[in-house]
Enzyme design. Structure first.
Site, PDB file in Angstrom:
ATOM      1  N   VAL A   1      34.161  50.349  45.259  1.00  0.00           N
ATOM      2  CA  VAL A   1      34.859  50.138  46.391  1.00  0.00           C
ATOM      3  C   VAL A   1      35.189  48.874  46.931  1.00  0.00           C
ATOM      4  CG1 VAL A   1      34.100  52.515  47.039  1.00  0.00           C
ATOM      5  CG2 VAL A   1      33.142  50.227  48.035  1.00  0.00           C
ATOM      6  N   ASP A   2      36.004  48.743  47.846  1.00  0.00           N
ATOM      7  CA  ASP A   2      36.546  47.474  48.429  1.00  0.00           C
ATOM      8  C   ASP A   2      35.593  46.500  48.752  1.00  0.00           C
ATOM      9  OD1 ASP A   2      38.325  45.666  49.642  1.00  0.00           O
ATOM     10  OD2 ASP A   2      39.094  46.783  51.152  1.00  0.00           O
ATOM     11  N   GLY A   3      36.123  45.240  48.120  1.00  0.00           N
ATOM     12  CA  GLY A   3      34.922  44.265  48.292  1.00  0.00           C
ATOM     13  C   GLY A   3      35.159  43.476  49.576  1.00  0.00           C
ATOM     14  N   GLY A   4      36.197  44.063  50.437  1.00  0.00           N
ATOM     15  CA  GLY A   4      36.259  43.459  51.600  1.00  0.00           C
ATOM     16  C   GLY A   4      35.330  43.920  52.675  1.00  0.00           C
TER      17      GLY A   4
ATOM     18  N   THR B   1      38.112  45.471  43.469  1.00  0.00           N
ATOM     19  CA  THR B   1      38.171  45.042  44.739  1.00  0.00           C
ATOM     20  C   THR B   1      39.054  45.541  45.967  1.00  0.00           C
ATOM     21  OG1 THR B   1      38.013  42.743  45.874  1.00  0.00           O
ATOM     22  CG2 THR B   1      39.597  43.161  44.237  1.00  0.00           C
TER      23      THR B   1
END
Length: 379
Positions: A219-222, A195
């Site tokens: 890749v980034d959960g954001g 995350t």
């Protein structure tokens, strides 16, 4: 017409029967922590104040956040903090207090986000994957035997999102799925690593479940759920196994912790630059979710509290500034309203309601016989 003695007796018996079956209702309590940034100044200050207020209002110096929330969600650095305060020790108690978790993240920050230069002229700034991996492995292991913890080992339900490049879809790690099958169980350090894999700073993170049957290229959960509050609310509303008493948002009590505006960091120290696309996406996702939740809880805004800072970028703020900043509340048709209460006051007021909902909920005990099937591919 006066009621006869027989009528009064009938009503008395009916009232007694109804009261004997009546049980006071309690709300399901959700804590959500945003991603964004590397220091988590806003979320960190809020978590410490939250736990201090819980101990103050319960007169219990050992009370912890996990005792009073039924589910915790987090993204990015918010996921690291969420996992730390819910990871269970060998006795089923949280491995870290809020203060310990925030202090450790601050102490290990330079190792979590160790800068390295890449490219032909070594002008591209990235973070060291190996350094972050090592820190997360140390954080999420039991001290007595060195066992690496998995998402199944949390003492409360935990939700953490990432984005899977293999399927081009969000991938949400949950204790509910992990308790069903090892194919949906992942080591906590890998979940937090996934995350946190922001494309501009890390390469995609490739990993598998504890049994090796489910793989992910994260890749980034954001990018899809920087504010994971909506995911947590949806999970609770549709998970009748773990939350059978929840029929709608009126049965929920939600605290959502932001991490400051990512794009605001571009103007720190009075040196303004154009925010990156990733920063804009993170802020946009978080604010959209806040607007949606504000609309869902417009009938009773005390059941949904959002803590966020707007005056300064999170990297430049101190704990005192976070708690002293006046709160903002999303309006039903767009825009925000400046409140008279500070963030610290709002957390204290929320804790009063939190404690009043009842005794601390016991650590969760995953049920093997479930009416809820794991989501496809862990989603």
């Amino acid at each position: 017409m006066e009621l006869t003695k027989v009528t009064l007796e009938i009503f008395s018996k009916l009232e007694h029967k109804w009261l004997s079956h009546y049980q006071p209702t309690t709300k399901t309590r959700i804590l959500s922590i945003d991603g964004g940034g590397t220091t988590a100044i806003v979320a960190g200050a809020s978590l410490i104040h939250l736990e201090d207020q819980i101990r103050l209002h319960t007169s219990d110096p050992h009370a912890q956040i996990a005792d009073f929330f039924d589910i915790v969600a987090g993204t990015g650095i918010g996921a690291i903090l969420a996992a730390m305060i819910t990871a269970g020790d060998s006795f089923g108690r949280p491995l870290y207090t809020a203060r310990e978790a925030v202090h450790l993240v601050s102490e290990k920050n330079s190792e979590l986000y160790k800068v390295k230069s890449t490219g032909v002229f070594r002008r591209r700034r990235r973070f060291s994957s190996r350094s972050m991996d090592n820190v997360l492995k140390q954080v999420f292991q039991r001290k007595e035997n060195g066992q690496l913890l998995s998402i199944k080992d949390t003492c409360k339900p935990l939700l953490i999102p990432c984005f899977d490049l293999k399927s081009s879809a969000p991938f949400v790690f949950s204790q509910a799925d992990a308790s069903e099958s090892p194919s949906f169980d992942f080591e906590l350090w890998k979940v937090c690593r996934a995350t946190s894999a922001t494309p501009s700073h890390f390469k995609p993170f490739h990993f598998t479940s504890v049994d090796g049957k489910t793989s992910c290229s994260a890749v980034d959960g954001g990018l899809v759920m920087n504010n994971p509050t909506a995911a947590a609310v949806t999970h609770v509303l549709h998970n009748k196994r773990d939350f059978p008493s929840v029929n709608g948002v009126e049965d929920l009590l939600v605290l959502s912790l932001g991490n400051g505006w990512s794009s605001a960091k571009a103007c720190e120290n009075r040196t303004c630059s154009t925010p990156s696309v990733v920063d804009i996406v993170l802020d946009g996702v978080s604010e959209t979710i806040d607007q949606m939740l504000g609309n869902a809880f417009c009938w009773n805004r005390t059941d949904y509290v959002r803590i966020q800072t707007f005056g300064l970028g999170s990297e430049a703020m101190r704990k005192e500034e976070v708690l002293k900043e006046r709160g903002l509340e999303s309006l039903p048709f767009g825009g925000k309203r400046l409140l008279t209460e500070t963030n610290g006051n709002r957390i204290a007021s929320f804790v009063q309601r939190l404690v009043a909902t009842g005794k601390p909920s016991p650590p969760s005990s995953p049920c093997k016989n479930s009416a809820v099937n794991p989501l496809a591919n862990g989603r």
